[in-house]
Design a protein around this motif. Structure first.
Motif, PDB file in Angstrom:
ATOM      1  N   LEU A 122       0.827  -1.216   0.000  1.00 23.39           N
ATOM      2  CA  LEU A 122       0.000   0.000   0.000  1.00 23.39           C
ATOM      3  C   LEU A 122       0.859   1.263   0.000  1.00 23.39           C
ATOM      4  N   GLU A 123       2.058   1.136   0.567  1.00 24.34           N
ATOM      5  CA  GLU A 123       2.949   2.291   0.633  1.00 24.34           C
ATOM      6  C   GLU A 123       3.830   2.434  -0.605  1.00 24.34           C
ATOM      7  N   GLY A 124       3.661   1.526  -1.577  1.00 20.20           N
ATOM      8  CA  GLY A 124       4.366   1.699  -2.843  1.00 20.20           C
ATOM      9  C   GLY A 124       5.566   0.792  -3.056  1.00 20.20           C
ATOM     10  N   LEU A 125       5.664  -0.328  -2.327  1.00 22.24           N
ATOM     11  CA  LEU A 125       6.777  -1.253  -2.526  1.00 22.24           C
ATOM     12  C   LEU A 125       6.868  -1.656  -3.999  1.00 22.24           C
ATOM     13  N   ALA A 126       8.069  -1.613  -4.580  1.00 18.63           N
ATOM     14  CA  ALA A 126       8.264  -1.968  -5.986  1.00 18.63           C
ATOM     15  C   ALA A 126       7.956  -3.452  -6.204  1.00 18.63           C
ATOM     16  N   TRP A 127       7.416  -3.765  -7.385  1.00 20.52           N
ATOM     17  CA  TRP A 127       7.091  -5.165  -7.679  1.00 20.52           C
ATOM     18  C   TRP A 127       8.343  -6.037  -7.659  1.00 20.52           C
ATOM     19  N   GLY A 128       9.444  -5.513  -8.115  1.00 22.64           N
ATOM     20  CA  GLY A 128      10.675  -6.301  -8.085  1.00 22.64           C
ATOM     21  C   GLY A 128      11.063  -6.696  -6.671  1.00 22.64           C
ATOM     22  N   GLU A 129      10.952  -5.724  -5.757  1.00 22.88           N
ATOM     23  CA  GLU A 129      11.263  -6.019  -4.350  1.00 22.88           C
ATOM     24  C   GLU A 129      10.224  -6.964  -3.770  1.00 22.88           C
ATOM     25  N   ALA A 130       8.962  -6.799  -4.165  1.00 25.30           N
ATOM     26  CA  ALA A 130       7.913  -7.691  -3.670  1.00 25.30           C
ATOM     27  C   ALA A 130       8.177  -9.135  -4.105  1.00 25.30           C
ATOM     28  N   LYS A 131       8.652  -9.299  -5.331  1.00 24.59           N
ATOM     29  CA  LYS A 131       8.970 -10.653  -5.813  1.00 24.59           C
ATOM     30  C   LYS A 131      10.164 -11.236  -5.055  1.00 24.59           C
ATOM     31  N   GLN A 132      11.112 -10.386  -4.704  1.00 27.58           N
ATOM     32  CA  GLN A 132      12.247 -10.856  -3.904  1.00 27.58           C
ATOM     33  C   GLN A 132      11.776 -11.332  -2.533  1.00 27.58           C
ATOM     34  N   ARG A 133      10.824 -10.595  -1.934  1.00 24.49           N
ATOM     35  CA  ARG A 133      10.291 -11.018  -0.631  1.00 24.49           C
ATOM     36  C   ARG A 133       9.596 -12.379  -0.754  1.00 24.49           C
ATOM     37  N   LEU A 134       8.828 -12.585  -1.840  1.00 17.99           N
ATOM     38  CA  LEU A 134       8.156 -13.867  -2.045  1.00 17.99           C
ATOM     39  C   LEU A 134       9.177 -14.980  -2.241  1.00 17.99           C
ATOM     40  N   PHE A 135      10.240 -14.697  -3.001  1.00 18.99           N
ATOM     41  CA  PHE A 135      11.291 -15.701  -3.189  1.00 18.99           C
ATOM     42  C   PHE A 135      11.895 -16.116  -1.855  1.00 18.99           C
ATOM     43  N   GLU A 136      12.234 -15.140  -1.026  1.00 23.05           N
ATOM     44  CA  GLU A 136      12.853 -15.449   0.267  1.00 23.05           C
ATOM     45  C   GLU A 136      11.915 -16.282   1.142  1.00 23.05           C
ATOM     46  N   LEU A 137      10.631 -15.955   1.092  1.00 28.47           N
ATOM     47  CA  LEU A 137       9.648 -16.713   1.872  1.00 28.47           C
ATOM     48  C   LEU A 137       9.573 -18.165   1.399  1.00 28.47           C
ATOM     49  N   LEU A 138       9.464 -18.360   0.076  1.00 30.94           N
ATOM     50  CA  LEU A 138       9.331 -19.715  -0.464  1.00 30.94           C
ATOM     51  C   LEU A 138      10.626 -20.504  -0.306  1.00 30.94           C
ATOM     52  N   GLU A 139      11.751 -19.844  -0.451  1.00 28.56           N
ATOM     53  CA  GLU A 139      13.028 -20.539  -0.267  1.00 28.56           C
ATOM     54  C   GLU A 139      13.147 -21.054   1.162  1.00 28.56           C
ATOM     55  N   GLY A 140      12.670 -20.254   2.119  1.00 31.48           N
ATOM     56  CA  GLY A 140      12.671 -20.713   3.507  1.00 31.48           C
ATOM     57  C   GLY A 140      11.746 -21.903   3.730  1.00 31.48           C
ATOM     58  N   GLU A 141      10.655 -21.938   3.000  1.00 26.20           N
ATOM     59  CA  GLU A 141       9.685 -23.039   3.120  1.00 26.20           C
ATOM     60  C   GLU A 141      10.173 -24.300   2.426  1.00 26.20           C
ATOM     61  N   LEU A 142      10.845 -24.149   1.284  1.00 28.38           N
ATOM     62  CA  LEU A 142      11.146 -25.294   0.423  1.00 28.38           C
ATOM     63  C   LEU A 142      12.600 -25.759   0.479  1.00 28.38           C
ATOM     64  N   GLY A 143      13.504 -24.917   0.959  1.00 30.07           N
ATOM     65  CA  GLY A 143      14.933 -25.228   0.853  1.00 30.07           C
ATOM     66  C   GLY A 143      15.336 -26.538   1.490  1.00 30.07           C
ATOM     67  N   GLU A 144      14.928 -26.740   2.736  1.00 27.86           N
ATOM     68  CA  GLU A 144      15.311 -27.961   3.446  1.00 27.86           C
ATOM     69  C   GLU A 144      14.664 -29.193   2.804  1.00 27.86           C
ATOM     70  N   ALA A 145      13.394 -29.072   2.440  1.00 28.64           N
ATOM     71  CA  ALA A 145      12.704 -30.187   1.794  1.00 28.64           C
ATOM     72  C   ALA A 145      13.344 -30.504   0.443  1.00 28.64           C
ATOM     73  N   ARG A 146      13.829 -29.492  -0.271  1.00 29.82           N
ATOM     74  CA  ARG A 146      14.483 -29.712  -1.566  1.00 29.82           C
ATOM     75  C   ARG A 146      15.699 -30.617  -1.410  1.00 29.82           C
ATOM     76  N   GLU A 147      16.458 -30.383  -0.364  1.00 31.53           N
ATOM     77  CA  GLU A 147      17.647 -31.207  -0.146  1.00 31.53           C
ATOM     78  C   GLU A 147      17.261 -32.649   0.182  1.00 31.53           C
ATOM     79  N   ARG A 148      16.243 -32.825   1.020  1.00 35.29           N
ATOM     80  CA  ARG A 148      15.782 -34.190   1.338  1.00 35.29           C
ATOM     81  C   ARG A 148      15.253 -34.878   0.080  1.00 35.29           C
ATOM     82  N   TYR A 149      14.562 -34.107  -0.752  1.00 38.59           N
ATOM     83  CA  TYR A 149      14.013 -34.660  -1.994  1.00 38.59           C
ATOM     84  C   TYR A 149      15.141 -35.182  -2.887  1.00 38.59           C
ATOM     85  N   ARG A 150      16.182 -34.404  -3.041  1.00 35.13           N
ATOM     86  CA  ARG A 150      17.304 -34.822  -3.888  1.00 35.13           C
ATOM     87  C   ARG A 150      17.955 -36.089  -3.349  1.00 35.13           C
TER      88      ARG A 150
END
Length: 453
Positions: free
Chosen positions: A268-296
């Protein structure tokens, strides 16, 4: 009271982020409930209806099994197996097919959709319709009824199939139950709160739309996928509308309420879409990173996955094998030995029958003998510490019937009885192999008589 929950996963593709949020994550959470007896299976027979590419099916089975385990499915708490490792399921499918009405199957949504499409195109109504597609609901009914599941979590498009399973179960119970309800009537469970994620273009995330976010690609692949999420043209500094942003919807599915509130305010305060996508990446990487290693690690060791699935199938078959034998008996597929013994029993109403006799040893342990009708001792059990255990074992032996007995002949003209991988009783020593084999046959006959009494 324990509730048995059954979930099938069709093996025709590689799981993506939408599958994880909508099915895998909530199912794993539900499996950890103390009152849940959860069954999860790879529905690879169902996959054959939709896919005729053997390599794709094989790869999908491997990837889906590894995905569920990587995200923490506890195979010590749940029964996790491949449908194709349970031979009782196709046999039960045939028993149910023989009582399922064609009119019922004519109303199945998938079949009706195929017929309607053919009619619109001026083709024969059944053009391209296989018997696999037509009888799919019967196979699904067998999956559910084989283990008498109480609840079956499904999407709205699958409610009809659970209702069909109920109809078929009621028909079988009516025809063959003779007062017994062989099958529990399952209940479809719709998870209203389960997330349906938007894809990169805002439509529902689906392989059909080629808009998915991969679960277990590299961190770079994940970041590149997120970068392709379609956003509006508002520049950095301009207020964004979180409620109409599918990027924000994706963020919501994996964040805490506090994180959501903060992210909303920043947009709402004007965060750039590029930065917003970076925040989503960091969130998903935290959710999936450990499981990705177990999967491999799991993907690189398919033999370990095979062992896990075989162990799950063995657990499932401890239920399926004796239950199917009861169903075979109910419909008339009985051993001729049982018929002979029933006739003999009718002629000798006053005579004794085969029986278990339990007793206590001087050392305080408990045993049982199994005696033939003429009093011959056919088995002497190993010691048990608890007298209740003796009763449980003898009831289980009678309940599962003669055809499920696991007898092992040894080299000293004896045989042993095994149950759930454990030797529980021994026969006497016989003079030769012929006498031993005759005694094994008498044991089968005697147990069959008890089971049919």
């Amino acid at each position: 009271m324990t509730t048995r929950i059954l979930t099938g996963i069709t093996t025709t593709g590689t799981p993506h982020l939408g599958n994880y949020a909508g099915a895998i994550r909530p199912a794993i959470v539900a499996s950890r409930q103390s009152d849940a007896d959860s069954f999860y299976f790879l529905a690879d027979y169902h996959a054959l209806i939709k896919c005729d590419d053997p390599q794709r099916i094989q790869r999908s089975r491997l990837e889906i099994a590894a995905t569920w385990l990587a995200f923490g499915l506890d195979t010590d708490r749940v029964t996790f197996y491949r449908q194709s490792d349970i031979p009782e399921i196709p046999e039960l499918t045939w028993l149910l097919t023989c009582v399922a009405g064609k009119g019922l199957l004519n109303r199945a949504h998938a079949y009706k959709a195929a017929v309607d499409k053919n009619s619109e195109n001026g083709e024969d109504p059944d053009a391209g319709v296989t018997m696999g597609l037509f009888s799919y609901p019967v196979l699904m009914a067998a999956d559910i009824l084989m283990f008498n599941a109480h609840k079956v979590p499904v999407g709205r498009d699958q409610i009809q199939h659970v209702e069909m399973a109920r109809d078929i179960a009621q028909r079988f119970n009516h025809l063959f139950g003779q007062g017994r309800e062989f099958f529990t009537l399952p209940e479809a469970v719709i998870e209203e709160s389960v997330a349906t994620l938007p894809g990169l273009d805002g439509r529902k995330m689906s392989k059909s739309y080629d808009n998915t976010i991969p679960l277990f690609g590299s961190a770079k692949q994940l970041k590149d996928a997120i970068a392709r999420i379609v956003t509006d043209s508002r520049a950095p500094g301009e207020p964004k509308d979180p409620d109409n942003s599918h990027l924000f919807t994706l963020y919501q599915a994996f964040s805490t309420p506090a994180q959501q509130a903060e992210f909303r305010q920043q947009l709402l305060e004007g965060l750039a879409w590029g930065e917003a996508k970076q925040r989503l990446f960091e969130l998903l990487e935290g959710e999936l990173g450990e499981a990705r290693e177990r999967y491999r690690q799991l993907i690189e060791k398919p033999s370990e996955l095979e062992d896990i699935l075989h162990a799950g199938a063995a657990n499932a078959r401890r239920i399926a094998t004796p239950f199917l034998q009861e169903l075979r008996e109910a419909v008339g597929l009985r051993s001729f030995r049982s018929e002979v013994q029933s006739t003999t029993k009718a002629k000798k109403k006053g005579g004794k029958s085969a029986r278990f006799v339990s007793f206590r040893e001087q050392d305080g342990s408990f045993r049982f003998r199994f005696l033939a009708a003429d009093g011959e001792q056919l088995l002497l059990s190993r010691p048990f510490a608890d007298p209740k255990a003796v009763g449980v074992v003898t009831q289980q032996l009678v309940g599962q019937g003669a055809d499920a007995l696991e007898l092992r002949a040894d080299e000293v003209n004896q045989f042993t009885l095994w149950l759930d991988g454990e030797c529980i009783a021994d026969s006497p020593a016989y003079d030769d192999v012929a006498d031993r084999d005759a005694a094994m046959l008498r044991l089968h006959t005697a147990v069959a008589t008890l089971a049919s009494a």
